[in-house]
Design a protein around this motif. Structure first.
Motif, PDB file in Angstrom:
ATOM      1  N   MET A 142      94.265  90.673  44.864  1.00 25.63           N
ATOM      2  CA  MET A 142      94.841  91.620  45.814  1.00 25.63           C
ATOM      3  C   MET A 142      96.365  91.610  45.695  1.00 25.63           C
ATOM      4  O   MET A 142      96.990  90.560  45.555  1.00 25.63           O
ATOM      5  N   LEU A 143      96.954  92.814  45.761  1.00 29.12           N
ATOM      6  CA  LEU A 143      98.400  92.905  45.642  1.00 29.12           C
ATOM      7  C   LEU A 143      99.107  92.235  46.810  1.00 29.12           C
ATOM      8  O   LEU A 143     100.235  91.754  46.668  1.00 29.12           O
ATOM      9  N   ASP A 144      98.463  92.195  47.986  1.00 24.80           N
ATOM     10  CA  ASP A 144      99.079  91.570  49.138  1.00 24.80           C
ATOM     11  C   ASP A 144      99.274  90.073  48.931  1.00 24.80           C
ATOM     12  O   ASP A 144     100.046  89.438  49.637  1.00 24.80           O
ATOM     13  N   ALA A 145      98.561  89.501  47.963  1.00 21.50           N
ATOM     14  CA  ALA A 145      98.651  88.065  47.716  1.00 21.50           C
ATOM     15  C   ALA A 145      99.797  87.712  46.773  1.00 21.50           C
ATOM     16  O   ALA A 145     100.034  86.542  46.479  1.00 21.50           O
ATOM     17  N   LEU A 146     100.537  88.725  46.291  1.00 18.69           N
ATOM     18  CA  LEU A 146     101.671  88.454  45.417  1.00 18.69           C
ATOM     19  C   LEU A 146     102.700  87.617  46.149  1.00 18.69           C
ATOM     20  O   LEU A 146     102.922  87.780  47.346  1.00 18.69           O
ATOM     21  N   THR A 147     103.332  86.709  45.410  1.00 23.38           N
ATOM     22  CA  THR A 147     104.365  85.872  46.019  1.00 23.38           C
ATOM     23  C   THR A 147     105.705  86.099  45.321  1.00 23.38           C
ATOM     24  O   THR A 147     105.758  86.509  44.160  1.00 23.38           O
ATOM     25  N   LEU A 148     106.762  85.814  46.044  1.00 19.46           N
ATOM     26  CA  LEU A 148     108.090  85.924  45.469  1.00 19.46           C
ATOM     27  C   LEU A 148     108.265  84.925  44.326  1.00 19.46           C
ATOM     28  O   LEU A 148     108.947  85.214  43.336  1.00 19.46           O
ATOM     29  N   ASP A 149     107.614  83.779  44.440  1.00 16.84           N
ATOM     30  CA  ASP A 149     107.687  82.778  43.371  1.00 16.84           C
ATOM     31  C   ASP A 149     107.122  83.341  42.067  1.00 16.84           C
ATOM     32  O   ASP A 149     107.685  83.133  40.991  1.00 16.84           O
ATOM     33  N   GLN A 150     106.009  84.052  42.154  1.00 19.11           N
ATOM     34  CA  GLN A 150     105.424  84.644  40.947  1.00 19.11           C
ATOM     35  C   GLN A 150     106.379  85.659  40.313  1.00 19.11           C
ATOM     36  O   GLN A 150     106.541  85.706  39.088  1.00 19.11           O
ATOM     37  N   ILE A 151     107.001  86.466  41.155  1.00 20.51           N
ATOM     38  CA  ILE A 151     107.913  87.498  40.648  1.00 20.51           C
ATOM     39  C   ILE A 151     109.141  86.856  40.012  1.00 20.51           C
ATOM     40  O   ILE A 151     109.601  87.267  38.942  1.00 20.51           O
ATOM     41  N   ARG A 152     109.676  85.804  40.639  1.00 17.46           N
ATOM     42  CA  ARG A 152     110.815  85.097  40.061  1.00 17.46           C
ATOM     43  C   ARG A 152     110.423  84.441  38.727  1.00 17.46           C
ATOM     44  O   ARG A 152     111.226  84.413  37.787  1.00 17.46           O
TER      45      ARG A 152
ATOM     46  N   GLY B  55     111.728  95.889  35.672  1.00 14.96           N
ATOM     47  CA  GLY B  55     112.789  96.511  36.460  1.00 14.96           C
ATOM     48  C   GLY B  55     112.493  96.459  37.945  1.00 14.96           C
ATOM     49  O   GLY B  55     113.377  96.153  38.763  1.00 14.96           O
ATOM     50  N   ALA B  56     111.226  96.722  38.299  1.00 15.41           N
ATOM     51  CA  ALA B  56     110.841  96.667  39.710  1.00 15.41           C
ATOM     52  C   ALA B  56     110.927  95.244  40.243  1.00 15.41           C
ATOM     53  O   ALA B  56     111.335  95.009  41.382  1.00 15.41           O
ATOM     54  N   ALA B  57     110.559  94.264  39.393  1.00 16.55           N
ATOM     55  CA  ALA B  57     110.618  92.863  39.802  1.00 16.55           C
ATOM     56  C   ALA B  57     112.053  92.443  40.071  1.00 16.55           C
ATOM     57  O   ALA B  57     112.346  91.750  41.057  1.00 16.55           O
ATOM     58  N   ARG B  58     112.969  92.859  39.192  1.00 13.04           N
ATOM     59  CA  ARG B  58     114.382  92.533  39.413  1.00 13.04           C
ATOM     60  C   ARG B  58     114.874  93.148  40.722  1.00 13.04           C
ATOM     61  O   ARG B  58     115.631  92.525  41.476  1.00 13.04           O
ATOM     62  N   ASP B  59     114.461  94.377  40.982  1.00 15.46           N
ATOM     63  CA  ASP B  59     114.895  95.053  42.206  1.00 15.46           C
ATOM     64  C   ASP B  59     114.390  94.312  43.444  1.00 15.46           C
ATOM     65  O   ASP B  59     115.116  94.164  44.428  1.00 15.46           O
ATOM     66  N   ILE B  60     113.159  93.824  43.396  1.00 15.64           N
ATOM     67  CA  ILE B  60     112.594  93.078  44.527  1.00 15.64           C
ATOM     68  C   ILE B  60     113.412  91.813  44.782  1.00 15.64           C
ATOM     69  O   ILE B  60     113.760  91.497  45.928  1.00 15.64           O
TER      70      ILE B  60
END
Length: 310
Positions: free
Chosen positions: A1-11, A70-75
């Motif tokens: 689920m997309l709601d389970a995404l974490t900032l740690d994963q994106i970093r 690009g979206a990850a950097r923006d977040i």
């Protein structure tokens, strides 16, 4: 689920893309390589998209990964800004900064000071009100602003602190097609001649000048509530008036306006008034307003500065 995404994963995703390998990303993040691998595998599973092609010696971004990077950097940038703004507010940074500016003061100078302030305090909202004569002082009195820029010595209050900024020159002008323009070519214009022609005058939005007039020589007046209106009416040939030199320099150069050599209004119709930065003695300035005040004062030579409490 997309709601389970974490900032740690994106970093972690961004760190791998920036460093070029899982190992380098692990070192950058002070984590073990297996933890980085698991974080990306979980992220790809949650997204349903493969972010890296692992078939080569080094992981390479897939076309989908390049777009999502690009979206990850923006977040990350937005989250970092969110945290920085929260820290500023916790430290007492103002949510909004309000400034009242005398209509005679060049707004470009105010704009530069605000732009410099917002480099350090980008979350602070700014409200600027432009008013003539007693308007800025009344805004301070009624706490409609925290800082004010006032021109001249006509309005004072013992509860207000004044710091000198710079002198503002005003000159008497008239449209080049106005009868006074022809008269100006031949001699100094006396007050009796000026009084025969309509004078464009600013109205005071406050009650501080009630029963008083400033620089009014003619019994024929057209009263306006903005400097722009006064400027355009003079350009249109309705009458004569005094305007700040910074506002009419181009009009004079290009021949739309003519200076009036009116001794009653100063040498060659020119008079200088001191501009002041003002604020209430009983209202503390916050970090952003202090920075704005410093920026405004920074445009004035040090030897011209003086703090007055009148």
């Amino acid at each position: 689920m997309l709601d389970a995404l974490t900032l740690d994963q994106i970093r972690t995703f961004v760190a791998i893309a920036d460093s070029g390998s899982f190992r380098a990303a692990a070192q950058k993040l002070s984590r073990v390589q297996s933890g980085v691998s698991v974080a990306i595998a979980n992220l790809e599973a949650q997204l349903g998209v493969q972010l890296f092609d692992r078939s080569g010696h080094r992981p390479r971004l897939t076309p989908q990964g390049q777009i999502l990077l690009g979206a990850a950097r923006d977040i990350i940038v937005r989250v970092d800004m969110f945290r920085a703004n929260a820290r500023d507010f916790a430290a007492g940074v103002e949510i909004e900064l309000s400034v009242a500016v005398d209509t005679l003061y060049p707004m470009e100078s105010v704009g530069r000071a605000i732009a410099q302030m917002r480099q350090d305090f980008p979350a602070v909202a700014v409200r600027v009100q432009v008013e003539p004569l007693g308007g800025p002082l009344e805004a301070l009195r009624r706490k409609r602003c925290l800082l004010a820029i006032m021109v001249g010595e006509d309005f004072r209050d013992p509860r207000i602190r004044f710091e000198a900024l710079a002198p503002i020159a005003q000159i008497a002008v008239v449209a080049s097609a106005h009868p006074l323009a022809a008269a100006e070519k031949h001699r100094t214009i006396g007050a009796e001649i000026l009084s025969d022609h309509l004078q464009i005058v600013l109205s005071d939005p406050s009650t501080l000048s009630e029963g008083r007039d400033f620089g009014v020589l003619s019994s024929q007046t057209c009263r306006v509530n903005t400097q722009d209106a006064k400027h355009h009416l003079i350009l249109g040939g309705v009458g004569w008036g005094r305007l700040p030199l910074w506002l009419v320099e181009r009009d004079l150069i290009e021949g739309r306006l003519v200076r009036l050599n009116a001794a009653a209004l100063g040498r060659r119709g020119e008079a200088a008034s001191q501009a002041y930065l003002a604020h209430r003695l009983d209202e503390a300035l916050g970090p952003a307003s202090r920075r704005l005040a410093e920026n405004l004062m920074g445009t004035t030579p040090t030897d011209n500065r003086q703090a007055l409490t009148l």
